[in-house]
Design a protein around this motif. Sequence first.
Motif, PDB file in Angstrom:
ATOM      1  N   PHE A   1      -3.344  -8.558  -6.631  1.00 37.13           N
ATOM      2  CA  PHE A   1      -2.175  -8.459  -5.542  1.00 37.13           C
ATOM      3  C   PHE A   1      -2.022 -10.060  -5.420  1.00 37.13           C
ATOM      4  CE2 PHE A   1      -1.173  -9.988  -1.258  1.00 37.13           C
ATOM      5  CZ  PHE A   1      -0.402  -8.821  -0.776  1.00 37.13           C
TER       6      PHE A   1
ATOM      7  N   ASP B   1      -7.988  -9.327   4.684  1.00 34.90           N
ATOM      8  CA  ASP B   1      -6.569  -8.750   5.103  1.00 34.90           C
ATOM      9  C   ASP B   1      -6.137  -7.903   3.811  1.00 34.90           C
ATOM     10  OD1 ASP B   1      -4.154  -8.701   6.370  1.00 34.90           O
ATOM     11  OD2 ASP B   1      -3.252 -10.143   4.700  1.00 34.90           O
ATOM     12  N   ILE B   2      -6.818  -8.074   2.641  1.00 34.00           N
ATOM     13  CA  ILE B   2      -6.139  -7.369   1.318  1.00 34.00           C
ATOM     14  C   ILE B   2      -7.250  -6.835   0.529  1.00 34.00           C
ATOM     15  CG2 ILE B   2      -5.001  -7.869  -0.729  1.00 34.00           C
ATOM     16  CD1 ILE B   2      -3.213  -8.171   1.594  1.00 34.00           C
TER      17      ILE B   2
ATOM     18  N   LYS C   1      -1.992 -15.449  -1.458  1.00 35.39           N
ATOM     19  CA  LYS C   1      -0.575 -15.662  -0.802  1.00 35.39           C
ATOM     20  C   LYS C   1      -0.234 -16.947  -1.406  1.00 35.39           C
ATOM     21  CE  LYS C   1      -1.192 -13.039   3.070  1.00 35.39           C
ATOM     22  NZ  LYS C   1       0.042 -12.199   3.598  1.00 35.39           N
TER      23      LYS C   1
ATOM     24  N   LYS D   1       5.324 -12.153  -6.629  1.00 33.78           N
ATOM     25  CA  LYS D   1       5.010 -11.046  -5.908  1.00 33.78           C
ATOM     26  C   LYS D   1       4.605  -9.930  -6.691  1.00 33.78           C
ATOM     27  CE  LYS D   1       6.872  -8.126  -2.222  1.00 33.78           C
ATOM     28  NZ  LYS D   1       5.416  -7.752  -1.519  1.00 33.78           N
TER      29      LYS D   1
ATOM     30  N   TYR E   1      -2.668 -15.344  13.264  1.00 34.56           N
ATOM     31  CA  TYR E   1      -3.308 -13.970  13.265  1.00 34.56           C
ATOM     32  C   TYR E   1      -4.256 -13.943  12.009  1.00 34.56           C
ATOM     33  CZ  TYR E   1      -4.235  -9.672  10.421  1.00 34.56           C
ATOM     34  OH  TYR E   1      -4.627  -8.745   9.776  1.00 34.56           O
TER      35      TYR E   1
ATOM     36  N   GLU F   1       1.382 -12.407  -3.598  1.00 24.61           N
ATOM     37  CA  GLU F   1       2.577 -12.665  -2.873  1.00 24.61           C
ATOM     38  C   GLU F   1       2.895 -13.971  -3.006  1.00 24.61           C
ATOM     39  OE1 GLU F   1       2.540  -9.590   1.040  1.00 24.61           O
ATOM     40  OE2 GLU F   1       1.637 -11.716   1.261  1.00 24.61           O
TER      41      GLU F   1
ATOM     42  N   LYS G   1      -5.295  -1.349  10.383  1.00 25.16           N
ATOM     43  CA  LYS G   1      -6.116  -2.461  10.354  1.00 25.16           C
ATOM     44  C   LYS G   1      -5.690  -3.698  11.392  1.00 25.16           C
ATOM     45  CE  LYS G   1      -4.735  -4.651   6.403  1.00 25.16           C
ATOM     46  NZ  LYS G   1      -4.064  -5.767   6.579  1.00 25.16           N
TER      47      LYS G   1
ATOM     48  N   LYS H   1       1.465   4.268  -1.075  1.00 26.91           N
ATOM     49  CA  LYS H   1       2.467   3.937  -2.410  1.00 26.91           C
ATOM     50  C   LYS H   1       2.265   4.704  -3.327  1.00 26.91           C
ATOM     51  CE  LYS H   1       2.190  -0.948  -0.895  1.00 26.91           C
ATOM     52  NZ  LYS H   1       3.568  -1.729  -0.865  1.00 26.91           N
TER      53      LYS H   1
ATOM     54  N   ARG I   1       2.457 -16.005  10.950  1.00 28.40           N
ATOM     55  CA  ARG I   1       1.550 -15.138  10.856  1.00 28.40           C
ATOM     56  C   ARG I   1       0.119 -16.071  10.961  1.00 28.40           C
ATOM     57  NH1 ARG I   1      -0.005 -11.203   7.021  1.00 28.40           N
ATOM     58  NH2 ARG I   1      -0.688  -9.717   8.585  1.00 28.40           N
TER      59      ARG I   1
ATOM     60  N   GLN J   1       3.842  -2.502  -7.269  1.00 28.03           N
ATOM     61  CA  GLN J   1       5.177  -3.069  -7.128  1.00 28.03           C
ATOM     62  C   GLN J   1       5.317  -4.547  -7.435  1.00 28.03           C
ATOM     63  OE1 GLN J   1       4.235  -2.887  -2.913  1.00 28.03           O
ATOM     64  NE2 GLN J   1       3.791  -5.091  -2.661  1.00 28.03           N
TER      65      GLN J   1
ATOM     66  N   HIS K   1      -7.095  -2.672   1.171  1.00 29.34           N
ATOM     67  CA  HIS K   1      -5.950  -2.223  -0.026  1.00 29.34           C
ATOM     68  C   HIS K   1      -6.772  -1.982  -1.314  1.00 29.34           C
ATOM     69  CE1 HIS K   1      -3.459  -2.604   3.544  1.00 29.34           C
ATOM     70  NE2 HIS K   1      -2.960  -3.986   3.033  1.00 29.34           N
TER      71      HIS K   1
ATOM     72  N   HIS L   1      -1.872   1.277   4.466  1.00 28.70           N
ATOM     73  CA  HIS L   1      -0.628   1.642   3.891  1.00 28.70           C
ATOM     74  C   HIS L   1      -0.471   1.809   2.550  1.00 28.70           C
ATOM     75  CE1 HIS L   1       0.462  -2.689   3.677  1.00 28.70           C
ATOM     76  NE2 HIS L   1       1.374  -2.384   3.046  1.00 28.70           N
ATOM     77  N   TYR L   2      -1.421   0.922   1.710  1.00 29.96           N
ATOM     78  CA  TYR L   2      -1.488   0.755   0.206  1.00 29.96           C
ATOM     79  C   TYR L   2      -1.658   2.219  -0.392  1.00 29.96           C
ATOM     80  CZ  TYR L   2      -0.156  -3.562  -1.200  1.00 29.96           C
ATOM     81  OH  TYR L   2       0.655  -4.488  -1.383  1.00 29.96           O
TER      82      TYR L   2
HETATM   83  C1  BG6 Z   1      -0.791  -6.207   4.983  1.00 31.96           C
HETATM   84  C2  BG6 Z   1      -1.104  -7.442   4.978  1.00 31.96           C
HETATM   85  O1  BG6 Z   1      -1.702  -5.204   5.176  1.00 31.96           O
HETATM   86  O2  BG6 Z   1      -0.226  -6.193   3.681  1.00 31.96           O
HETATM   87  C3  BG6 Z   1      -0.009  -8.503   4.669  1.00 31.96           C
HETATM   88  O3  BG6 Z   1      -1.808  -7.615   6.333  1.00 31.96           O
HETATM   89  C4  BG6 Z   1       0.512  -8.343   3.360  1.00 31.96           C
HETATM   90  O4  BG6 Z   1      -0.711  -9.834   4.783  1.00 31.96           O
HETATM   91  C5  BG6 Z   1       0.978  -6.761   3.569  1.00 31.96           C
HETATM   92  O5  BG6 Z   1       1.687  -9.194   3.410  1.00 31.96           O
HETATM   93  C6  BG6 Z   1       1.399  -6.444   2.090  1.00 31.96           C
HETATM   94  O6  BG6 Z   1       2.065  -5.386   2.154  1.00 31.96           O
HETATM   95  P1  BG6 Z   1       3.074  -4.834   1.174  1.00 31.96           P
HETATM   96  O7  BG6 Z   1       3.407  -3.456   1.324  1.00 31.96           O
HETATM   97  O8  BG6 Z   1       4.448  -5.641   1.339  1.00 31.96           O
HETATM   98  O9  BG6 Z   1       2.900  -5.211  -0.279  1.00 31.96           O
END
Ligand code: BG6
Length: 489
Positions: A215, A236-237, A337, A342, A227, A217, A149, A183, A224, A378, A241, A179-180
């Motif tokens: 979620f 983004d999330i 964020k 986190k 972007y 962080e 993405k 996990k 970034r 996580q 995800h 990528h989620y």
């Molecule tokens: C990404 C987002 O897809 O996932 C980022 O673009 C985010 O903003 C990241 O920080 C979080 O991934 P993870 O695996 O570190 O939780």
Amino acid sequence: KGDSTLSITVVGASGDLAKKKIFPALFALYYEDWLPENFVVFGYSRTKMNDEELRNMISGTLTCRIDRRANCDEKMSEFLKRCFYQSGQYNSEEHFSELDCKIKEKEGGRPSNRLFYLSIPPNIFVDVVRCASTQASSTSGWTRVIVEKPFGRDSKSSNELTRCLKKYLTEDQIFRIDHYLGKELVENLSVLRFSNLVFEPLWSRNYIRNVQFIFSEDFGTEGRGGYFDNYGIIRDIMQNHLLQILTLFAMETPVSLDAEDIRNEKVKVLRSMKPLQLEDVIVGQYKGHNKGGKSYQGYTDDPTVPKNSVTPTFAAAALFINNARWDGVPFLMKAGKALHTKRAEIRVQFRHVPGNLYKRNFGTDLDKATNELVLRVQPDEAVYLKINNKVPGLGMRLDRSDLNLLYKTRYTREIPDAYERLLLDAIEGERRLFIRSDELDAAWSLFTPLLKELEDRKIAPELYPYGSRGPVGAHYLAAKHNVRWGDLA
Ligand code: BG6
């Protein structure tokens, strides 16, 4: 295994994602013996480098974390010997045909399969796919392309991207990564639900009061901002995800574990949801803050972010699934964020026990007595269930305790990175954890009208201090649906 050669080309090899995630994941797969006997890795990007320089660049990021066997150095140098580099422009057919020659040389006339990982900005996806598919695809085996993405910014741009990619690739060749989905705890969601008698019968509006996908962080968009400002936290999330996890959570039992059966069910969930409206969300943005003697910059203090940006770095949303199983159950999402911690987790809050015999033990706040199932994605992966338990002794005092499955005390093995699983699945042609184009389209349909409205009306986000628990608006949104955020309880 067999005698064919697999080549994996990481396009955008000098970028951050490639260095931090893709090469280390490939090495981990090699170290664990998951890769075919004959494989080569190519890095491709504009940076001028030779093979040795690529190897030096990635060697510092490889680790033998899975199992510290004595042969770590040896395995690393074996792996690095299989890594090669080709520099080139992303839209140059000529440079991709040079890459093709180099791959062919390594294939030595054997049948070959080729995987391309596009670790590049989305505005050059189509150029790369055009060049790679016309100049460097396999003539004797499969060619697959993994894309990461953002897949567009809204329904229109995403559909346009899909249309352009499909000029050069079939849907089966496109692996859209989220990528989620790779996990460990997200994979475990279906296992928990479908292989334990105690969960699935409760998995509906009859017993579940609300579900929360959280979620957070504890850092901002550091580095970034440029972007991020184009996308914001919802794109983004949430749209990917969290929504992906929601569909896996809520889907009906698939006919089988086959990729198409699972993805069919996920799409049905998305299609049963009503697109979000302004009243279903609240948005926030972090501001500078001094904490513990340290000062943290606000989002718009980042020089790459416009001073008047209204891009959300936090959002909370309430979604509903209009089907027989979930009618009326709020599915709440929260993503942010620069918060105090986190964490990523799924929280399932159950209904009150009807006619609870122990009601008086909980005073007036019966919510304190509800069961809650938490999947902590996580950090510190865990599954725990909050139950009411008698405090030992002669009196009758109850307290809420956890049935707690903490991975690091239960399993000695380290948890593989999400990219390892997803790369392996792409190599093996397993599509279960990748997003199908109709799924992507349905996901955008839910968020596009809201994003348009937020942006057209330049809705000002509620400011929250860096390192805080986020805007209070998130509580009001939850309260409107008679929900309390489990992570703040
Ligand atoms: C990404 C987002 O897809 O996932 C980022 O673009 C985010 O903003 C990241 O920080 C979080 O991934 P993870 O695996 O570190 O939780």
